[in-house]
Design an enzyme around this catalytic site. Structure first.
Site, PDB file in Angstrom:
ATOM      1  N   SER A 118      36.260 -38.340 -58.799  1.00 50.45           N
ATOM      2  CA  SER A 118      37.084 -39.432 -59.311  1.00 50.45           C
ATOM      3  C   SER A 118      36.453 -40.149 -60.498  1.00 50.45           C
ATOM      4  O   SER A 118      36.182 -39.534 -61.515  1.00 50.45           O
ATOM      5  CB  SER A 118      37.389 -40.393 -58.176  1.00 50.45           C
ATOM      6  OG  SER A 118      38.324 -41.333 -58.602  1.00 50.45           O
ATOM      7  N   HIS A 119      36.174 -41.428 -60.309  1.00 48.73           N
ATOM      8  CA  HIS A 119      35.666 -42.258 -61.400  1.00 48.73           C
ATOM      9  C   HIS A 119      34.149 -42.219 -61.504  1.00 48.73           C
ATOM     10  O   HIS A 119      33.573 -42.900 -62.333  1.00 48.73           O
ATOM     11  CB  HIS A 119      36.115 -43.694 -61.138  1.00 48.73           C
ATOM     12  CG  HIS A 119      35.686 -44.135 -59.769  1.00 48.73           C
ATOM     13  ND1 HIS A 119      36.299 -43.678 -58.635  1.00 48.73           N
ATOM     14  CD2 HIS A 119      34.680 -44.923 -59.367  1.00 48.73           C
ATOM     15  CE1 HIS A 119      35.695 -44.198 -57.578  1.00 48.73           C
ATOM     16  NE2 HIS A 119      34.704 -44.943 -57.993  1.00 48.73           N
ATOM     17  N   ASP A 283      41.265 -43.003 -65.043  1.00 50.40           N
ATOM     18  CA  ASP A 283      39.886 -42.611 -64.710  1.00 50.40           C
ATOM     19  C   ASP A 283      39.679 -41.096 -64.811  1.00 50.40           C
ATOM     20  O   ASP A 283      40.566 -40.361 -65.257  1.00 50.40           O
ATOM     21  CB  ASP A 283      39.518 -43.106 -63.309  1.00 50.40           C
ATOM     22  CG  ASP A 283      40.269 -42.367 -62.221  1.00 50.40           C
ATOM     23  OD1 ASP A 283      41.405 -41.936 -62.483  1.00 50.40           O
ATOM     24  OD2 ASP A 283      39.735 -42.201 -61.115  1.00 50.40           O
ATOM     25  N   ASP A 285      39.786 -38.523 -62.790  1.00 45.72           N
ATOM     26  CA  ASP A 285      40.750 -37.579 -62.213  1.00 45.72           C
ATOM     27  C   ASP A 285      42.193 -38.072 -62.325  1.00 45.72           C
ATOM     28  O   ASP A 285      43.106 -37.427 -61.796  1.00 45.72           O
ATOM     29  CB  ASP A 285      40.411 -37.265 -60.761  1.00 45.72           C
ATOM     30  CG  ASP A 285      40.564 -38.456 -59.855  1.00 45.72           C
ATOM     31  OD1 ASP A 285      40.307 -39.586 -60.317  1.00 45.72           O
ATOM     32  OD2 ASP A 285      40.935 -38.283 -58.686  1.00 45.72           O
ATOM     33  N   ASP A 287      43.823 -40.844 -61.177  1.00 44.38           N
ATOM     34  CA  ASP A 287      44.591 -41.596 -60.181  1.00 44.38           C
ATOM     35  C   ASP A 287      44.470 -43.109 -60.362  1.00 44.38           C
ATOM     36  O   ASP A 287      45.278 -43.866 -59.839  1.00 44.38           O
ATOM     37  CB  ASP A 287      44.276 -41.154 -58.744  1.00 44.38           C
ATOM     38  CG  ASP A 287      42.811 -41.230 -58.403  1.00 44.38           C
ATOM     39  OD1 ASP A 287      42.023 -41.656 -59.267  1.00 44.38           O
ATOM     40  OD2 ASP A 287      42.446 -40.847 -57.269  1.00 44.38           O
ATOM     41  N   ARG A 288      43.464 -43.560 -61.097  1.00 47.79           N
ATOM     42  CA  ARG A 288      43.326 -45.007 -61.306  1.00 47.79           C
ATOM     43  C   ARG A 288      43.905 -45.430 -62.644  1.00 47.79           C
ATOM     44  O   ARG A 288      44.090 -44.594 -63.530  1.00 47.79           O
ATOM     45  CB  ARG A 288      41.846 -45.399 -61.302  1.00 47.79           C
ATOM     46  CG  ARG A 288      41.176 -45.124 -59.990  1.00 47.79           C
ATOM     47  CD  ARG A 288      39.764 -45.643 -59.986  1.00 47.79           C
ATOM     48  NE  ARG A 288      39.220 -45.482 -58.647  1.00 47.79           N
ATOM     49  CZ  ARG A 288      38.263 -46.218 -58.129  1.00 47.79           C
ATOM     50  NH1 ARG A 288      37.692 -47.154 -58.853  1.00 47.79           N
ATOM     51  NH2 ARG A 288      37.854 -46.009 -56.892  1.00 47.79           N
ATOM     52  N   LYS A 384      47.617 -42.063 -55.609  1.00 46.98           N
ATOM     53  CA  LYS A 384      47.853 -43.092 -56.601  1.00 46.98           C
ATOM     54  C   LYS A 384      47.900 -42.410 -57.961  1.00 46.98           C
ATOM     55  O   LYS A 384      47.368 -41.314 -58.118  1.00 46.98           O
ATOM     56  CB  LYS A 384      46.791 -44.179 -56.542  1.00 46.98           C
ATOM     57  CG  LYS A 384      45.360 -43.689 -56.647  1.00 46.98           C
ATOM     58  CD  LYS A 384      44.447 -44.825 -56.210  1.00 46.98           C
ATOM     59  CE  LYS A 384      43.015 -44.568 -56.595  1.00 46.98           C
ATOM     60  NZ  LYS A 384      42.190 -43.976 -55.607  1.00 46.98           N
TER      61      LYS A 384
HETATM   62  C1  G16 Z   1      39.129 -43.890 -53.572  1.00 49.65           C
HETATM   63  C2  G16 Z   1      40.301 -44.002 -52.654  1.00 49.65           C
HETATM   64  C3  G16 Z   1      40.908 -45.368 -52.755  1.00 49.65           C
HETATM   65  C4  G16 Z   1      39.871 -46.440 -52.518  1.00 49.65           C
HETATM   66  C5  G16 Z   1      38.726 -46.235 -53.489  1.00 49.65           C
HETATM   67  C6  G16 Z   1      37.573 -47.174 -53.254  1.00 49.65           C
HETATM   68  O1  G16 Z   1      39.553 -43.950 -54.886  1.00 49.65           O
HETATM   69  O2  G16 Z   1      41.267 -43.033 -52.973  1.00 49.65           O
HETATM   70  O3  G16 Z   1      41.943 -45.448 -51.828  1.00 49.65           O
HETATM   71  O4  G16 Z   1      40.395 -47.702 -52.691  1.00 49.65           O
HETATM   72  O5  G16 Z   1      38.225 -44.932 -53.343  1.00 49.65           O
HETATM   73  O6  G16 Z   1      37.036 -46.912 -52.018  1.00 49.65           O
HETATM   74  P1  G16 Z   1      35.672 -47.536 -51.578  1.00 49.65           P
HETATM   75  O7  G16 Z   1      35.859 -49.009 -51.685  1.00 49.65           O
HETATM   76  O8  G16 Z   1      35.463 -47.059 -50.182  1.00 49.65           O
HETATM   77  O9  G16 Z   1      34.611 -47.066 -52.548  1.00 49.65           O
HETATM   78  P2  G16 Z   1      39.135 -42.850 -55.931  1.00 49.65           P
HETATM   79  O10 G16 Z   1      39.804 -43.259 -57.208  1.00 49.65           O
HETATM   80  O11 G16 Z   1      37.636 -42.955 -55.981  1.00 49.65           O
HETATM   81  O12 G16 Z   1      39.608 -41.563 -55.362  1.00 49.65           O
END
Ligand code: G16
Length: 557
Positions: A118-119, A283, A285, A287-288, A384
């Site tokens: 992801s990010h 971000d 991937d 989704d953000r 997302k």
């Molecule tokens: C992932 C999840 C999200 C979550 C985020 C932060 O996002 O898909 O639902 O809100 O992590 O999670 P945490 O607070 O446990 O680090 P992404 O964009 O990283 O896939």
């Protein structure tokens, strides 16, 4: 006929998927058999068939980060051996997370494997990640991720097909033994889908009639660059200068591909300095998202509330399907609750993790949802969706500007006038010592259990309720406990403390604070100033500095 070798292996510790898949340093995934083991566990855990992956159709896509190609090769070798029927892979393995979800749903695939952290930064010394999504297109629920973990603890053998290296750079179909491998344009299906959700003509007309309205999209060298280019430049006809960092790079150009005010500062500075009206980033991937404007930052909590407020008026998808319900993750501000109340919609508060929205959407009870962690989306897919959120904002801008000229800041202020303002901020303390972080949460948990918090006065606030958030899924009845310490004050203000489930190293403490105001004189106040009293209370109550040794957060959003 393909030869399949049985190779001895041994289980690795800690192959437990977190909030969103297994995320570790690249070096961890590079250990002999580490990635193979995890992929084998994923294939065996596929819920649709008890025999694992036999006969499955899987969509495979990643964000282009370092080590992607090696993992693609491993997936093909294990898939051939496991009897997978078809793999649908993006060209060069590149497909955004929401686009994988879109394609799984479109072709009715068994599921998908997403190769992304992801990010989190990419490169040989940074992070990689692997996540499984189910046939609904959404991240696997805990029942499946727990099964993956249990299988990972027992693996003794790997079944690996002996095949030459596969080329993912050319579109088309290849056959490897009984497996069909289709390399697709990972952008096309998604762009076509967006054109059915939004009114592109209306957005085009807005830009045509407001030639001085300038937008800047930042792909952060992640996967959404090609999507942004196709949508904003080729479809909406904006100049190429409307997109920046739109080429996916294996190390994201050395940047941290997380769209927030800290890591997307290049965008923030350009929007201010070059007088852009609208700025948006996505971000690694895809989704953000982050939405900003001239002198305006839209918190993700406000963003989802505003999208929900305008959805039925401004977005054809919701005009057609209606809005069946709204949902947010527990730490997300309560701005969305107010929209649900005003519109008489069903409303849900779920733990952090997009996977928790899936059941609600599948049951037709949630149409729009969001998280404070820069995640916004709807039931059009089961992830997302950063680019979707940006198009939603452009639709709102096109809609409200039909009657009068309104920028991002005007839209925010109008919203506060109707609903009041939920000031919200999150403090992240990254890579702190795990033991200290866990002890800090344990201490608060103990205080809650002994009922030492309710009734306590802290500065101007009095604690009305304190708990460790637990969620009962109304659809499948599953229980998720220990999802975050929640301290709610008599005036509705809140403190939430939890440990991140997506870090790859040490612990990340997340401290969330929220304060509601319906005093119009306060709306223009800078967020940090408005929240200062409650932040002080949060630091004092949690004794964060004592437990973590940190005086300052790594990131404030
Ligand atoms: C992932 C999840 C999200 C979550 C985020 C932060 O996002 O898909 O639902 O809100 O992590 O999670 P945490 O607070 O446990 O680090 P992404 O964009 O990283 O896939």
């Amino acid at each position: 006929m393909v030869n399949v070798n049985t190779v001895q292996t041994k289980p690795f510790e800690g192959q437990k998927p977190g909030t969103s898949g297994l995320r570790k340093r690249v070096k961890v995934f590079q250990q002999p058999n580490y990635t193979e083991n995890f992929i084998q566990a994923v294939l065996k855990a596929i819920p649709e068939s008890d025999g694992g992956a036999k006969g499955a159709t899987l969509v495979i896509g990643g964000d282009g980060r370092f080590y992607l190609n090696e993992v693609l090769q491993i997936i093909v070798k294990l898939s051939v051996a496991a009897g997978v029927k078809k793999l649908v892979v993006g060209r060069d393995g590149i497909v955004s997370t929401p686009a994988v979800s879109c394609i799984i749903r479109k072709i009715k695939a068994t599921g998908g494997i997403l190769l992304t952290a992801s990010h989190n930064p990419g490169g040989p010394d940074a992070d990689f990640g692997i996540k499984y999504n189910c046939s609904n297109g959404g991240p696997a629920p805990e029942s499946v991720t727990n099964r993956i973990y249990e299988i990972s603890k027992t693996l003794q053998n790997l079944e690996i097909a002996d095949i030459p290296k596969v080329d993912f750079s050319q579109l088309g179909t290849q056959h490897i033994g009984d497996l069909t491998l289709e390399v697709i344009d990972g952008v096309k299906d998604y762009v076509e889908y967006m054109k059915t959700i939004f009114d592109f003509d209306e957005i085009r007309t807005f830009f045509k009639n407001n030639k001085d309205f300038k937008m800047l999209f930042d792909g952060m060298n992640g996967v959404t660059g090609p999507y942004g280019y196709r949508l904003f430049v080729e479809e909406l006809g904006l100049p190429e200068s409307s997109v920046m960092r739109f080429k996916p790079l294996p190390d994201f150009g050395g940047a941290h591909p997380d769209p927030n005010l800290t890591y997307a500062h290049d965008l923030v500075e350009r929007v201010q300095a070059e007088n852009y009206d609208f700025g948006a980033a996505s971000d690694g991937d895809g989704d953000r998202n982050m939405i900003i404007g001239k002198d305006a930052f839209v918190t993700p909590s406000d963003s989802v509330a505003i999208i929900a407020h305008y959805a039925k008026e401004a977005i054809p998808y919701f005009k057609k399907h209606g809005v069946n319900g709204l949902a947010r993750s527990m730490p997300t501000s309560q701005a969305l609750d107010l929209v649900a109340k005003k519109q008489g919609l069903e409303f849900f508060e779920v733990p952090t993790g997009w996977k928790f929205f899936g059941n609600l959407m599948d049951a037709g009870r949630c149409s729009i949802c969001g998280e404070e962690s820069f995640g916004t989306g709807s039931d059009h897919v089961r992830e997302k969706d950063g680019v979707w959120a940006i198009l939603a904002w452009l639709s709102i801008i096109a809609h409200v500007n039909k009657s009068k000229r309104m920028g991002v800041q005007d839209i925010l202020q109008e919203h506060y006038k109707v609903y009041g303002r939920n000031f919200f901020s999150r403090y992240d303390y990254e890579e702190v010592d795990s033991k200290g972080a866990e002890d800090m949460v344990e201490r608060l948990r103990g205080m809650i259990e002994k009922n030492e918090l309710v009734g306590k006065t802290c500065g101007q606030f009095k604690i009305a309720k304190a708990d460790d958030f637990a969620y009962h899924d109304p659809i499948d009845g599953s229980e998720s406990k220990k999802q975050g310490i929640r301290i709610i004050f008599e005036d509705g203000s809140r403190i939430v403390i939890r440990l991140s489930g997506t870090g790859s190293h040490g612990a990340t403490v997340r401290l969330y604070v929220e304060k509601y105001s319906d005093n119009a004189a306060e709306y223009p106040k800078p967020t940090q100033e408005a929240l200062k009293p409650i932040i002080d209370v949060a630091l004092e109550l949690s004794q964060l500095e004592k437990f973590t040794g940190r005086k300052e957060p790594t990131v404030i959003t």
